[in-house]
Motif scaffolding. Structure first.
Motif, mmCIF file in Angstrom:
data_model
loop_
_atom_site.group_PDB
_atom_site.id
_atom_site.type_symbol
_atom_site.label_atom_id
_atom_site.label_comp_id
_atom_site.label_asym_id
_atom_site.label_seq_id
_atom_site.Cartn_x
_atom_site.Cartn_y
_atom_site.Cartn_z
ATOM 1 N N ASP A 523 0.838 -1.209 0.000
ATOM 2 C CA ASP A 523 0.000 0.000 0.000
ATOM 3 C C ASP A 523 0.867 1.251 0.000
ATOM 4 N N ILE A 524 0.446 2.227 -0.795
ATOM 5 C CA ILE A 524 1.086 3.540 -0.835
ATOM 6 C C ILE A 524 0.000 4.594 -0.693
ATOM 7 N N TYR A 525 0.237 5.551 0.181
ATOM 8 C CA TYR A 525 -0.752 6.599 0.418
ATOM 9 C C TYR A 525 -0.045 7.941 0.492
ATOM 10 N N ALA A 526 -0.391 8.852 -0.413
ATOM 11 C CA ALA A 526 0.217 10.187 -0.460
ATOM 12 C C ALA A 526 -0.515 11.106 0.507
ATOM 13 N N ASP A 527 -0.244 10.933 1.796
ATOM 14 C CA ASP A 527 -0.952 11.692 2.830
ATOM 15 C C ASP A 527 -0.658 13.179 2.756
ATOM 16 N N LEU A 528 0.562 13.555 2.335
ATOM 17 C CA LEU A 528 0.932 14.966 2.290
ATOM 18 C C LEU A 528 0.024 15.738 1.338
ATOM 19 N N LEU A 529 -0.255 15.165 0.178
ATOM 20 C CA LEU A 529 -1.085 15.849 -0.806
ATOM 21 C C LEU A 529 -2.555 15.827 -0.428
ATOM 22 N N ASP A 530 -2.977 14.783 0.266
ATOM 23 C CA ASP A 530 -4.396 14.626 0.582
ATOM 24 C C ASP A 530 -4.927 15.828 1.356
ATOM 25 N N SER A 531 -4.121 16.362 2.262
ATOM 26 C CA SER A 531 -4.591 17.469 3.091
ATOM 27 C C SER A 531 -4.735 18.774 2.312
ATOM 28 N N TYR A 532 -4.139 18.851 1.127
ATOM 29 C CA TYR A 532 -4.239 20.071 0.323
ATOM 30 C C TYR A 532 -5.285 19.975 -0.782
ATOM 31 N N LEU A 533 -5.790 18.786 -1.047
ATOM 32 C CA LEU A 533 -6.834 18.599 -2.049
ATOM 33 C C LEU A 533 -8.173 18.593 -1.331
ATOM 34 N N LYS A 534 -8.886 19.705 -1.369
ATOM 35 C CA LYS A 534 -10.102 19.866 -0.579
ATOM 36 C C LYS A 534 -11.326 19.396 -1.340
ATOM 37 N N ASP A 535 -12.162 18.630 -0.656
ATOM 38 C CA ASP A 535 -13.443 18.237 -1.230
ATOM 39 C C ASP A 535 -14.370 19.450 -1.287
ATOM 40 N N VAL A 536 -15.227 19.477 -2.320
ATOM 41 C CA VAL A 536 -16.146 20.597 -2.516
ATOM 42 C C VAL A 536 -17.551 20.052 -2.686
ATOM 43 N N ASP A 537 -18.467 20.567 -1.888
ATOM 44 C CA ASP A 537 -19.869 20.187 -2.029
ATOM 45 C C ASP A 537 -20.417 20.728 -3.347
ATOM 46 N N SER A 538 -21.239 19.924 -4.022
ATOM 47 C CA SER A 538 -21.774 20.339 -5.322
ATOM 48 C C SER A 538 -22.701 21.540 -5.210
ATOM 49 N N ASN A 539 -23.202 21.826 -3.998
ATOM 50 C CA ASN A 539 -24.097 22.959 -3.797
ATOM 51 C C ASN A 539 -23.375 24.236 -3.382
ATOM 52 N N ARG A 540 -22.074 24.205 -3.345
ATOM 53 C CA ARG A 540 -21.330 25.371 -2.869
ATOM 54 C C ARG A 540 -21.492 26.542 -3.832
ATOM 55 N N THR A 541 -21.680 27.740 -3.279
ATOM 56 C CA THR A 541 -21.868 28.948 -4.091
ATOM 57 C C THR A 541 -20.891 30.059 -3.724
ATOM 58 N N GLN A 542 -19.941 29.783 -2.817
ATOM 59 C CA GLN A 542 -18.980 30.795 -2.388
ATOM 60 C C GLN A 542 -17.564 30.280 -2.577
ATOM 61 N N PRO A 543 -16.583 31.180 -2.738
ATOM 62 C CA PRO A 543 -15.204 30.724 -2.962
ATOM 63 C C PRO A 543 -14.698 29.843 -1.832
ATOM 64 N N LEU A 544 -13.747 28.976 -2.172
ATOM 65 C CA LEU A 544 -13.182 28.022 -1.216
ATOM 66 C C LEU A 544 -11.774 28.451 -0.838
ATOM 67 N N MET A 545 -11.505 28.510 0.446
ATOM 68 C CA MET A 545 -10.183 28.902 0.935
ATOM 69 C C MET A 545 -9.197 27.751 0.769
ATOM 70 N N LEU A 546 -8.021 28.066 0.259
ATOM 71 C CA LEU A 546 -6.901 27.132 0.193
ATOM 72 C C LEU A 546 -5.731 27.742 0.968
ATOM 73 N N SER A 547 -4.583 27.129 0.874
ATOM 74 C CA SER A 547 -3.401 27.689 1.533
ATOM 75 C C SER A 547 -2.740 28.700 0.610
ATOM 76 N N ALA A 548 -1.764 29.413 1.145
ATOM 77 C CA ALA A 548 -0.916 30.228 0.283
ATOM 78 C C ALA A 548 -0.242 29.308 -0.725
ATOM 79 N N PRO A 549 0.110 29.808 -1.912
ATOM 80 C CA PRO A 549 0.756 28.949 -2.917
ATOM 81 C C PRO A 549 1.914 28.161 -2.327
ATOM 82 N N ILE A 550 1.962 26.880 -2.671
ATOM 83 C CA ILE A 550 2.955 25.973 -2.091
ATOM 84 C C ILE A 550 3.302 24.906 -3.115
ATOM 85 N N ARG A 551 4.482 24.328 -2.996
ATOM 86 C CA ARG A 551 4.912 23.219 -3.854
ATOM 87 C C ARG A 551 5.193 22.009 -2.977
ATOM 88 N N LEU A 552 4.611 20.878 -3.352
ATOM 89 C CA LEU A 552 4.752 19.652 -2.575
ATOM 90 C C LEU A 552 5.309 18.537 -3.455
#
Length: 633
Positions: A523-552
Motif C-alpha cells: 500500500d502507498i498513500y500520499a498523505d501529504l497531498l491529501d490534506s491540500y486537495l479539498k473536497d467541494v460540495d456540489s451545492n457550494r456557491t462561495q469561494p473556497l479557501m486554500l493555503s498560500a501557494p505551495i509546492r509539494l
C-alpha cells in the motif's frame, strides 16, 4: 452584534466622571417607524423588527446612534435580550444610553435602571499579547418576558484622535439574521468631504440629498434576508453587503496621513546609532539588513498596547529599544531606524493579515490595514521585512516573504497599492518514504524537507518543544498509516539557516515483511497531498479557501527482495487552481519509485472554477492510494 461573550477582569467603579451617561435621544435623528409585520423566521429566540443606525459627522466630532427593536420568542432569546453590552474606548469615546423599554400588551414599560449598570475591562486578545483598553458597559434589564418586544437605543460619540479628525467606517447592510426593516443614515456637516462606496449588486439604492447645507446618505430595505457564510471561505470574502464611507479620497491620502506617524517615530538617536553600528560591523549590505531584522525579531518581544491613539501611532524607536517590547508598529519603526542608521532608505508598508486580496476593491481607509512591515530597495530588488516573524532564515534571498498580497507604502509619491505577489516565494515541502521489504518486517526511513516559510514554521515548533515530544508526535501520526511502528533511534534534524531549509529523518520498523506483502500487496498513500486537495460540495456557491501557494513533492522508494516486472505509469491533472502529477517508474528490477507532485496556483478557488476544481480533485484523489500486487514466493 451587541450581545457578546465577555471576558471580565474585574468591575470598574462607575463614577460621574466616567464616559457613560444617560440622556434623551439626539435632536438630529430622523424618525424610523417599526414595521408591523415581523420577519418570518426567529433566530435563537429573537425576531429583529428594526435595526436603525444613524451617524452624524459634524464639524468636529462623530456620533454613532443605534436603535434596535427585537421580539423575544423563547427562553433562549430571553436570556440574550435581558442583558445588554456596549463596547467603547474611554480614551476618546463617550457612551450615552438613551432608552431600554419593552412593549407588552400595547404598553411601553421602562426597563432602564442606571443603578444596574456596570463597567468592565474587556481584553479578549490578552492571550495574544494585545491590550486594547476597551471597556464594556453591561446593563441587566429587569422583568423581561417571552413575548415582549424590546426596544433600546444608545449613541457612541468620538473619533480616534490618531485619525487627525478624519472619519472612516465600514457599515454592514445585512447580517446573519433576517431583519424586517434595516435603516442606515449618515448626516454629514458641510465642512466634511465624505466619500462612499455602495455594493453594486444591491437591489436597494443609496439615496443622497442635501438640506440646510448638510448632506444626507440614506439606505433602507424591508424584509432583509439573513446572509449565510459557508465554511472554509477566504478571510477576505464576505457575502454581506457593506457601505464604505471615508474622508480619505485615495490611497495617497492614507499614505500621507501615515507618513508623519512613522517618519517621526523612526528618528535615529544616539542609542539607535550605536546599536546599528554594532550590528553592521564587518557585514555587507545584505548582512546588515539581516542583522537588523533578526535583532528586532528575536530581541524585541511582542506586546501591543493599542488603547486609544496607540491603535495606529507607534512609539519612538529609542523608546521601543529601551523597553525591549512592542507591537508590529513599534517593531517596524525600530527596524526602520536601524536601517536608516546603516545608510538605507526604508519605508513602512501597511498590510492586512487576512484581507489583502480584497484591498483593491475597497474605499481607501486606514482601518483596512491591521499590520505594518518594512520595505526597501536593495540592488533593485524590493524587500519585505516583517519584524514580528520568528526563526527566519539568515539570507535575504532565502528568507520567507510574507504572503500579504498588497501593501500601501508609507512614502512620498505613493498613490496606489503595491502588489507583493511578484516577490513571494512559494514554500516547498518534500517527503521521501524509503521502504526496504525484508523477511519478517520492513524497514522504513522517512525524510521530510521543508524550505522557506514551511522551514520557519517547523523551526519554531522544534524550538518550542523537545525532540522526544516531536518524535512521539511523528510516530503516532505514521502509526495511523503504517500500523504499529517501532522507532529506531532518535529523529535526526539538520537546520541550514543559510538555505532556510530544515530536514528531519526518522527510521522505523513496520510489521509485515515479505509474506505479508505477498498476501496483502504493497500500500502507498500520499498523505501529504491529501490534506491540500479539498473536497467541494456540489451545492457550494462561495469561494473556497486554500493555503498560500505551495509546492509539494512526496516520493516512495520501494526496495524489493526479488526482481519484479512493473510497468511505468504517469498521470497529470492541470487546471487554473493547481497542478498534480503522479509517476510510477521502476528504477531497476528491485527498486520502484512512485512520485507525487502538487503545486497550488491560487490561494482560493473562485466560484467560476468550483465545478472544474471538484472534478480534478476527485480524479487526483483516486490516485493518492495505490496498492501494488507483488508476488514474492
Amino acid at each position: 452584534m451587541l450581545f457578546t461573550l465577555l471576558l471580565l477582569y474585574g468591575s470598574l467603579p462607575l463614577q460621574a466622571a466616567e464616559q457613560v451617561v444617560f440622556a434623551a435621544e439626539p435632536s438630529w435623528l430622523q424618525a424610523v417607524a417599526t414595521p408591523t409585520s415581523p420577519p418570518q423566521a426567529a433566530v435563537s429566540g429573537q425576531r429583529y423588527l428594526l435595526v436603525d443606525r444613524q451617524n452624524y459627522v459634524d464639524s468636529s466630532q462623530v456620533q454613532r446612534f443605534s436603535r434596535f427593536v427585537i421580539q423575544i420568542t423563547s427562553t433562549e432569546g430571553l436570556e440574550k435580550a435581558s442583558q445588554l453590552a456596549f463596547d467603547f474606548d474611554p480614551s476618546y469615546e463617550t457612551l450615552t444610553i438613551h432608552k431600554a423599554q419593552v412593549w407588552r400588551a400595547g404598553k411601553a414599560l421602562d426597563r432602564l435602571e442606571p443603578n444596574e449598570l456596570r463597567v468592565f475591562q474587556r481584553e479578549a486578545n490578552l492571550e495574544r499579547f494585545l491590550y486594547s483598553g476597551t471597556r464594556t458597559a453591561y446593563l441587566i434589564l429587569p422583568d423581561i418576558r417571552v413575548g415582549d418586544v424590546l426596544e433600546y437605543s444608545y449613541t457612541v460619540q468620538g473619533n480616534n484622535p490618531v485619525m487627525a479628525g478624519r472619519y472612516s467606517e465600514m457599515l454592514a447592510m445585512d447580517w446573519d439574521i433576517p431583519i424586517a426593516r434595516n435603516s442606515l443614515r449618515l448626516l454629514v456637516a458641510p465642512s466634511r468631504a465624505l466619500f462612499f462606496q455602495a455594493p453594486k449588486e444591491s437591489d436597494v439604492q443609496v439615496k443622497v440629498s442635501e438640506s440646510s447645507g448638510r448632506r444626507e446618505i440614506l439606505w433602507q430595505q424591508e424584509n432583509v434576508p439573513a446572509v449565510e457564510l459557508q465554511s472554509d471561505t477566504p478571510a477576505w470574502y464576505t457575502p454581506n453587503r457593506t457601505l464604505s464611507v471615508s474622508e480619505f479620497a485615495s490611497w495617497a491620502d492614507v499614505a500621507q496621513w501615515a507618513m508623519p506617524l512613522y517618519d517621526d517615530a523612526a528618528a535615529v538617536d544616539p542609542t539607535v546609532q550605536l546599536l546599528a553600528d554594532q550590528l553592521a560591523a564587518h557585514q555587507d549590505a545584505a548582512g546588515k539588513v539581516m542583522a537588523a531584522l533578526h535583532f528586532v525579531q528575536q530581541e524585541i518581544r511582542y506586546l501591543g498596547m493599542e488603547d486609544g491613539i496607540g491603535s495606529h501611532r507607534p512609539r519612538h524607536a529609542a523608546d521601543t529599544l529601551y523597553r525591549r517590547y512592542g507591537d508590529c508598529k513599534d517593531k517596524t519603526v525600530l527596524l526602520m531606524a536601524l536601517l536608516k542608521a546603516m545608510g538605507f532608505k526604508p519605508s513602512a508598508a501597511l498590510v492586512s493579515l487576512d484581507q489583502g486580496a480584497g484591498l483593491p476593491n475597497q474605499q481607501p481607509s486606514p482601518y483596512l490595514f491591521d499590520h505594518v512591515i518594512v520595505t526597501l530597495l536593495l540592488d533593485g530588488q524590493r524587500l519585505w521585512l516583517d519584524g514580528t516573524l520568528l526563526n527566519q532564515g539568515d539570507r535575504l534571498d532565502t528568507v520567507a516573504v510574507p504572503y500579504y498580497r498588497y501593501a500601501l507604502l508609507v512614502a512620498a509619491g505613493a498613490t496606489s497599492l503595491t502588489p507583493m505577489d511578484g516577490d513571494y516565494r512559494p514554500a516547498e515541502v518534500s517527503v521521501r518514504h524509503e521502504l526496504w521489504v525484508q523477511k519478517d518486517q520492513n524497514r522504513l526511513q522517512i525524510e521530510s524537507q521543508y524550505q522557506g516559510e514551511q522551514a520557519e514554521q517547523q523551526r519554531s515548533q522544534w524550538l518550542n518543544s523537545t525532540p522526544q515530544a516531536i518524535g512521539r508526535r511523528f510516530e503516532d501520526y505514521y502509526a495511523r498509516i503504517y500500523g504499529d511502528l517501532v522507532t529506531v533511534g532518535a529523529a535526526q534534524v539538520s537546520d541550514d539557516r543559510q538555505l532556510n531549509q530544515l530536514v528531519m529523518r526518522e527510521t522505523y520498523l513496520t510489521p509485515g515483511g515479505q509474506q505479508f506483502v505477498a498476501e496483502q500487496g504493497l500500500d502507498i498513500y500520499a498523505d501529504l497531498l491529501d490534506s491540500y486537495l479539498k473536497d467541494v460540495d456540489s451545492n457550494r456557491t462561495q469561494p473556497l479557501m486554500l493555503s498560500a501557494p505551495i509546492r509539494l513533492k512526496q516520493e516512495f522508494l520501494i526496495h524489493l527482495p526479488k526482481p519484479m516486472q512493473i510497468a511505468p505509469y504517469q498521470s497529470t491533472q492541470d487546471n487554473a487552481v493547481f497542478r498534480f502529477g503522479l509517476q510510477v517508474e521502476p528504477l531497476d528490477k528491485q527498486l520502484l519509485r512512485v512520485s507525487y507532485r502538487y503545486e497550488s496556483l491560487l490561494d482560493s478557488v473562485p466560484v467560476a472554477e468550483l465545478a472544474r476544481y471538484r472534478e480534478h480533485v476527485r480524479r487526483a484523489k483516486e490516485q493518492l492510494s495505490l496498492n501494488f500486487s507483488l508476488p514474492m514466493r
